[in-house]
Design a protein around this motif. Structure first.
Motif, PDB file in Angstrom:
ATOM      1  N   ASN A 100     -16.784  -3.466  -5.266  1.00  0.00           N
ATOM      2  CA  ASN A 100     -16.070  -4.586  -5.999  1.00  0.00           C
ATOM      3  C   ASN A 100     -15.647  -5.394  -4.436  1.00  0.00           C
ATOM      4  O   ASN A 100     -15.626  -5.006  -3.665  1.00  0.00           O
ATOM      5  N   ASP A 101     -15.416  -6.819  -5.026  1.00  0.00           N
ATOM      6  CA  ASP A 101     -15.206  -7.695  -3.868  1.00  0.00           C
ATOM      7  C   ASP A 101     -13.748  -7.226  -3.369  1.00  0.00           C
ATOM      8  O   ASP A 101     -12.728  -6.887  -3.996  1.00  0.00           O
ATOM      9  N   MET A 102     -13.830  -7.452  -1.884  1.00  0.00           N
ATOM     10  CA  MET A 102     -12.468  -7.203  -1.199  1.00  0.00           C
ATOM     11  C   MET A 102     -11.712  -8.537  -1.201  1.00  0.00           C
ATOM     12  O   MET A 102     -12.150  -9.500  -0.624  1.00  0.00           O
ATOM     13  N   HIS A 103     -10.356  -8.469  -1.902  1.00  0.00           N
ATOM     14  CA  HIS A 103      -9.524  -9.815  -1.996  1.00  0.00           C
ATOM     15  C   HIS A 103      -8.329  -9.483  -1.670  1.00  0.00           C
ATOM     16  O   HIS A 103      -7.617  -8.453  -2.224  1.00  0.00           O
ATOM     17  N   MET A 104      -7.778 -10.133  -0.492  1.00  0.00           N
ATOM     18  CA  MET A 104      -6.363 -10.053   0.053  1.00  0.00           C
ATOM     19  C   MET A 104      -6.106 -11.426   0.296  1.00  0.00           C
ATOM     20  O   MET A 104      -6.745 -12.355   0.483  1.00  0.00           O
ATOM     21  N   VAL A 105      -4.683 -11.490   0.371  1.00  0.00           N
ATOM     22  CA  VAL A 105      -3.982 -12.688   0.617  1.00  0.00           C
ATOM     23  C   VAL A 105      -3.263 -12.431   2.034  1.00  0.00           C
ATOM     24  O   VAL A 105      -2.508 -11.428   2.145  1.00  0.00           O
ATOM     25  N   GLY A 106      -3.197 -13.154   3.029  1.00  0.00           N
ATOM     26  CA  GLY A 106      -2.772 -13.361   4.209  1.00  0.00           C
ATOM     27  C   GLY A 106      -1.749 -14.297   4.360  1.00  0.00           C
ATOM     28  O   GLY A 106      -2.048 -15.529   4.270  1.00  0.00           O
ATOM     29  N   VAL A 107      -0.489 -13.938   4.864  1.00  0.00           N
ATOM     30  CA  VAL A 107       0.333 -15.382   5.079  1.00  0.00           C
ATOM     31  C   VAL A 107       1.126 -15.201   6.559  1.00  0.00           C
ATOM     32  O   VAL A 107       1.807 -13.976   6.642  1.00  0.00           O
ATOM     33  N   GLU A 108       0.706 -15.974   7.401  1.00  0.00           N
ATOM     34  CA  GLU A 108       1.362 -15.827   8.735  1.00  0.00           C
ATOM     35  C   GLU A 108       2.688 -16.481   8.825  1.00  0.00           C
ATOM     36  O   GLU A 108       3.112 -17.433   8.099  1.00  0.00           O
ATOM     37  N   VAL A 109       3.638 -15.790   9.387  1.00  0.00           N
ATOM     38  CA  VAL A 109       4.923 -16.507   9.645  1.00  0.00           C
ATOM     39  C   VAL A 109       5.011 -17.374  10.972  1.00  0.00           C
ATOM     40  O   VAL A 109       4.813 -16.862  11.975  1.00  0.00           O
ATOM     41  N   LYS A 110       5.074 -18.724  10.507  1.00  0.00           N
ATOM     42  CA  LYS A 110       4.915 -19.636  11.784  1.00  0.00           C
ATOM     43  C   LYS A 110       6.267 -19.684  12.388  1.00  0.00           C
ATOM     44  O   LYS A 110       6.457 -19.966  13.611  1.00  0.00           O
ATOM     45  N   ALA A 111       7.533 -19.678  11.582  1.00  0.00           N
ATOM     46  CA  ALA A 111       8.758 -20.006  12.057  1.00  0.00           C
ATOM     47  C   ALA A 111       9.776 -19.767  11.150  1.00  0.00           C
ATOM     48  O   ALA A 111       9.461 -19.463  10.095  1.00  0.00           O
ATOM     49  N   SER A 112      10.965 -19.278  11.512  1.00  0.00           N
ATOM     50  CA  SER A 112      12.146 -18.911  10.855  1.00  0.00           C
ATOM     51  C   SER A 112      12.473 -20.100  10.142  1.00  0.00           C
ATOM     52  O   SER A 112      12.671 -21.202  10.667  1.00  0.00           O
ATOM     53  N   PRO A 113      13.196 -20.011   8.815  1.00  0.00           N
ATOM     54  CA  PRO A 113      13.761 -21.264   8.015  1.00  0.00           C
ATOM     55  C   PRO A 113      15.141 -21.501   8.479  1.00  0.00           C
ATOM     56  O   PRO A 113      15.765 -20.759   9.184  1.00  0.00           O
ATOM     57  N   PRO A 114      15.601 -22.719   8.066  1.00  0.00           N
ATOM     58  CA  PRO A 114      16.779 -23.158   8.507  1.00  0.00           C
ATOM     59  C   PRO A 114      18.051 -22.226   8.087  1.00  0.00           C
ATOM     60  O   PRO A 114      19.245 -22.306   8.522  1.00  0.00           O
ATOM     61  N   TRP A 115      17.724 -21.457   6.821  1.00  0.00           N
ATOM     62  CA  TRP A 115      18.842 -20.586   6.531  1.00  0.00           C
ATOM     63  C   TRP A 115      18.254 -19.335   5.984  1.00  0.00           C
ATOM     64  O   TRP A 115      17.126 -19.346   5.341  1.00  0.00           O
ATOM     65  N   VAL A 116      18.915 -18.405   5.736  1.00  0.00           N
ATOM     66  CA  VAL A 116      18.491 -17.166   4.921  1.00  0.00           C
ATOM     67  C   VAL A 116      19.389 -16.798   4.099  1.00  0.00           C
ATOM     68  O   VAL A 116      20.544 -17.201   4.219  1.00  0.00           O
ATOM     69  N   ALA A 117      19.106 -15.908   2.878  1.00  0.00           N
ATOM     70  CA  ALA A 117      20.002 -15.545   2.245  1.00  0.00           C
ATOM     71  C   ALA A 117      21.066 -14.424   2.673  1.00  0.00           C
ATOM     72  O   ALA A 117      20.861 -13.642   3.380  1.00  0.00           O
ATOM     73  N   ALA A 118      22.175 -14.498   2.118  1.00  0.00           N
ATOM     74  CA  ALA A 118      23.215 -13.680   2.553  1.00  0.00           C
ATOM     75  C   ALA A 118      23.101 -12.263   2.251  1.00  0.00           C
ATOM     76  O   ALA A 118      23.748 -11.358   3.041  1.00  0.00           O
ATOM     77  N   ALA A 119      22.554 -12.108   1.169  1.00  0.00           N
ATOM     78  CA  ALA A 119      22.292 -10.589   0.812  1.00  0.00           C
ATOM     79  C   ALA A 119      20.790 -10.428  -0.083  1.00  0.00           C
ATOM     80  O   ALA A 119      20.220 -11.578  -0.399  1.00  0.00           O
TER      81      ALA A 119
END
Length: 212
Positions: A100-119
């Motif tokens: 069957n078809d090989m199907h994957m998604v790739g997502v490159e991390v280009k930069a960190s966001p302006p904030w992140v979750a505390a937990a």
């Protein structure tokens, strides 16, 4: 009479034709990998930390540029991982030796966001899978007609659908349904207060990943 072996070359992953560009912003670049049975990608280079999500099960090969060994893997659907290509660049090619078809998604991390979750996120339907220095991943699972109730994505990140679904969400400004396909990607920027309901007849399955 002597012969000379031609040196093979490689391209940036952005230019590899089977890694199809989907969208890009300041924080991420998303591409869709689709390789038919018996086909193989060109050699290509990864230089950004990358999230990989396998949409369909596949039997595949992986060969590092310059090496003779060819590794074989059976990869089940729903597997997700982050590979640190920024500090450990990779040049390789991948092939599909399955039926069957090989199907994957790739997502490159280009930069960190302006904030992140505390937990880490704690919301109905979400189960934490793994934690990387630049990402944290969850599995989102909802049965037919099941809802998360109100919650908040207090982060920048992506949702990647693992199956076709009728995805309904309500936030502070809108309420709408989307007929989504396996492999579709939603980018979200927190804080996003919302609720998600599965209006489809089959379970809603997705990978949600927050940028750290």
């Amino acid at each position: 009479m002597s012969t000379t072996k031609v040196q093979e070359t490689y391209v940036p992953v952005r230019d590899e034709v089977r890694h199809r560009h989907k969208f890009e912003n300041d924080f991420a670049r998303v591409y869709d990998v689709l390789i038919p049975p018996g086909d193989m990608s060109d050699y290509h280079e990864h230089v950004e930390d990358t999230l990989y999500v396998c949409i369909a099960p596949v039997a595949m090969t992986d060969q590092v540029w310059g090496e003779e060994d060819v590794n074989q893997f059976n990869v089940p659907a729903g597997i997700s991982m982050c590979r640190p290509h920024r500090c450990d660049p990779l040049i390789h090619r991948v092939g599909n030796i399955g039926s069957n078809d090989m199907h994957m998604v790739g997502v490159e991390v280009k930069a960190s966001p302006p904030w992140v979750a505390a937990a880490p996120l704690q919301a109905k339907g979400h189960t934490e899978l793994w934690d990387h220095t630049r990402m944290r991943a969850y599995r989102l699972s909802l049965e037919s007609q099941e809802s998360t109730g109100a919650f908040t994505y207090d982060f920048y990140g992506v949702t990647i659908l693992l199956a076709d679904t009728n995805y309904h969400y309500t936030d502070a400004v809108s309420s709408r349904s989307m007929a989504l396909k396996a492999g579709d990607v939603i980018w979200h920027e927190g804080p996003l207060q919302q609720s998600i309901t599965n209006l489809g007849e089959s379970p809603l399955e997705a990978i949600v990943v927050e940028w750290l």
